[in-house]
Design a protein around this motif. Sequence first.
Motif, PDB file in Angstrom:
ATOM      1  N   LEU A 156      23.363 -50.002  83.247  1.00  0.00           N
ATOM      2  CA  LEU A 156      24.734 -50.501  83.292  1.00  0.00           C
ATOM      3  C   LEU A 156      25.439 -50.260  81.963  1.00  0.00           C
ATOM      4  O   LEU A 156      26.629 -49.942  81.930  1.00  0.00           O
ATOM      5  N   GLY A 157      24.707 -50.372  80.873  1.00  0.00           N
ATOM      6  CA  GLY A 157      25.277 -50.097  79.556  1.00  0.00           C
ATOM      7  C   GLY A 157      25.752 -48.663  79.431  1.00  0.00           C
ATOM      8  O   GLY A 157      26.821 -48.395  78.864  1.00  0.00           O
ATOM      9  N   LYS A 158      24.985 -47.730  79.975  1.00  0.00           N
ATOM     10  CA  LYS A 158      25.384 -46.320  79.938  1.00  0.00           C
ATOM     11  C   LYS A 158      26.643 -46.087  80.767  1.00  0.00           C
ATOM     12  O   LYS A 158      27.546 -45.353  80.350  1.00  0.00           O
ATOM     13  N   ARG A 159      26.706 -46.721  81.925  1.00  0.00           N
ATOM     14  CA  ARG A 159      27.909 -46.571  82.766  1.00  0.00           C
ATOM     15  C   ARG A 159      29.119 -47.217  82.102  1.00  0.00           C
ATOM     16  O   ARG A 159      30.218 -46.657  82.121  1.00  0.00           O
ATOM     17  N   ALA A 160      28.915 -48.378  81.489  1.00  0.00           N
ATOM     18  CA  ALA A 160      30.018 -49.059  80.802  1.00  0.00           C
ATOM     19  C   ALA A 160      30.470 -48.245  79.587  1.00  0.00           C
ATOM     20  O   ALA A 160      31.668 -48.190  79.284  1.00  0.00           O
ATOM     21  N   ALA A 161      29.537 -47.612  78.891  1.00  0.00           N
ATOM     22  CA  ALA A 161      29.893 -46.786  77.731  1.00  0.00           C
ATOM     23  C   ALA A 161      30.747 -45.593  78.160  1.00  0.00           C
ATOM     24  O   ALA A 161      31.708 -45.231  77.471  1.00  0.00           O
ATOM     25  N   ALA A 162      30.414 -45.006  79.296  1.00  0.00           N
ATOM     26  CA  ALA A 162      31.223 -43.886  79.805  1.00  0.00           C
ATOM     27  C   ALA A 162      32.630 -44.371  80.138  1.00  0.00           C
ATOM     28  O   ALA A 162      33.622 -43.688  79.854  1.00  0.00           O
ATOM     29  N   GLN A 163      32.719 -45.563  80.719  1.00  0.00           N
ATOM     30  CA  GLN A 163      34.031 -46.136  81.043  1.00  0.00           C
ATOM     31  C   GLN A 163      34.814 -46.437  79.774  1.00  0.00           C
ATOM     32  O   GLN A 163      36.010 -46.173  79.688  1.00  0.00           O
ATOM     33  N   ALA A 164      34.146 -46.988  78.765  1.00  0.00           N
ATOM     34  CA  ALA A 164      34.804 -47.287  77.493  1.00  0.00           C
ATOM     35  C   ALA A 164      35.294 -46.008  76.820  1.00  0.00           C
ATOM     36  O   ALA A 164      36.384 -45.980  76.237  1.00  0.00           O
ATOM     37  N   LYS A 165      34.512 -44.954  76.921  1.00  0.00           N
ATOM     38  CA  LYS A 165      34.918 -43.668  76.343  1.00  0.00           C
ATOM     39  C   LYS A 165      36.195 -43.167  77.027  1.00  0.00           C
ATOM     40  O   LYS A 165      37.112 -42.677  76.365  1.00  0.00           O
ATOM     41  N   ALA A 166      36.266 -43.327  78.337  1.00  0.00           N
ATOM     42  CA  ALA A 166      37.465 -42.907  79.074  1.00  0.00           C
ATOM     43  C   ALA A 166      38.676 -43.742  78.665  1.00  0.00           C
ATOM     44  O   ALA A 166      39.785 -43.213  78.487  1.00  0.00           O
ATOM     45  N   ILE A 167      38.470 -45.044  78.483  1.00  0.00           N
ATOM     46  CA  ILE A 167      39.576 -45.915  78.061  1.00  0.00           C
ATOM     47  C   ILE A 167      40.017 -45.553  76.648  1.00  0.00           C
ATOM     48  O   ILE A 167      41.212 -45.485  76.362  1.00  0.00           O
ATOM     49  N   ASN A 168      39.065 -45.294  75.756  1.00  0.00           N
ATOM     50  CA  ASN A 168      39.417 -44.882  74.392  1.00  0.00           C
ATOM     51  C   ASN A 168      40.207 -43.577  74.402  1.00  0.00           C
ATOM     52  O   ASN A 168      41.170 -43.418  73.646  1.00  0.00           O
ATOM     53  N   SER A 169      39.813 -42.648  75.247  1.00  0.00           N
ATOM     54  CA  SER A 169      40.557 -41.379  75.353  1.00  0.00           C
ATOM     55  C   SER A 169      41.986 -41.634  75.809  1.00  0.00           C
ATOM     56  O   SER A 169      42.928 -41.026  75.297  1.00  0.00           O
ATOM     57  N   ARG A 170      42.121 -42.537  76.760  1.00  0.00           N
ATOM     58  CA  ARG A 170      43.457 -42.889  77.254  1.00  0.00           C
ATOM     59  C   ARG A 170      44.290 -43.537  76.148  1.00  0.00           C
ATOM     60  O   ARG A 170      45.485 -43.263  76.027  1.00  0.00           O
ATOM     61  N   LEU A 171      43.665 -44.380  75.330  1.00  0.00           N
ATOM     62  CA  LEU A 171      44.365 -45.014  74.214  1.00  0.00           C
ATOM     63  C   LEU A 171      44.862 -43.985  73.197  1.00  0.00           C
ATOM     64  O   LEU A 171      45.928 -44.160  72.604  1.00  0.00           O
TER      65      LEU A 171
END
Length: 149
Positions: free
Chosen positions: A100-115
Motif C-alpha cells: 500500500l505504501g508503494k501505491r500511495a507513493a505513486a499517487q503522491a508522485k502524481a499529485i506532486n507533479s500536478r502541483l
Amino acid sequence: MKSDRRLIFLLTVGYRRLQRSIEHEMLAHDLTSAQSGVLFYLGRNDGALIGDASQALDIVPSAMTGLADRMERSGLVKRKRDGADGRAQRLYLTAAGQDLGKRAAAQAKAINSRLMDGFSDVEIEVVSRWLTSLQDKFPKDKDAGKQQE
C-alpha cells in the motif's frame, strides 16, 4: 500587476483544497493522509521508534499511538518492543503495508507533479525554499505538544 499577497488566506485555502484532494485519492486505497505519511516514513525507516515517527511526521505522541493502533488493526504495521528499552516500541511495515505504501507513493508522485505543473524548476525551488522556511519561522512549540499528550 501585483500577485495576490494574502498569503495566510492563500495558504489556508490551498491547503484545504489539496488536503481534500489527497484524502479523496488516498481513501480510494482506504488510507488517510496521516497513514500515508507513516507508510512513507517507515518505507525509509522500517523499525523506527514510534516517538521518532511522531517527531518526523510532526504528530503529537498520543495521536501517533492511536494512529499506530489503527494501522496495526488494519494489518499495515506491526509493533515490537525495543530490545534496548522495553518501554519503547518500534514500528515495522507488514507486506500489506509495503504494498500500500508503494501505491500511495505513486499517487503522491502524481499529485506532486500536478502541483508543479506550469512552473519552472527555478520557481519550484523558490516555493520549496519558502515553504521550508515556515518551519524555522514558526517552530513547533514543544510545550504545547506536552500539553496535548
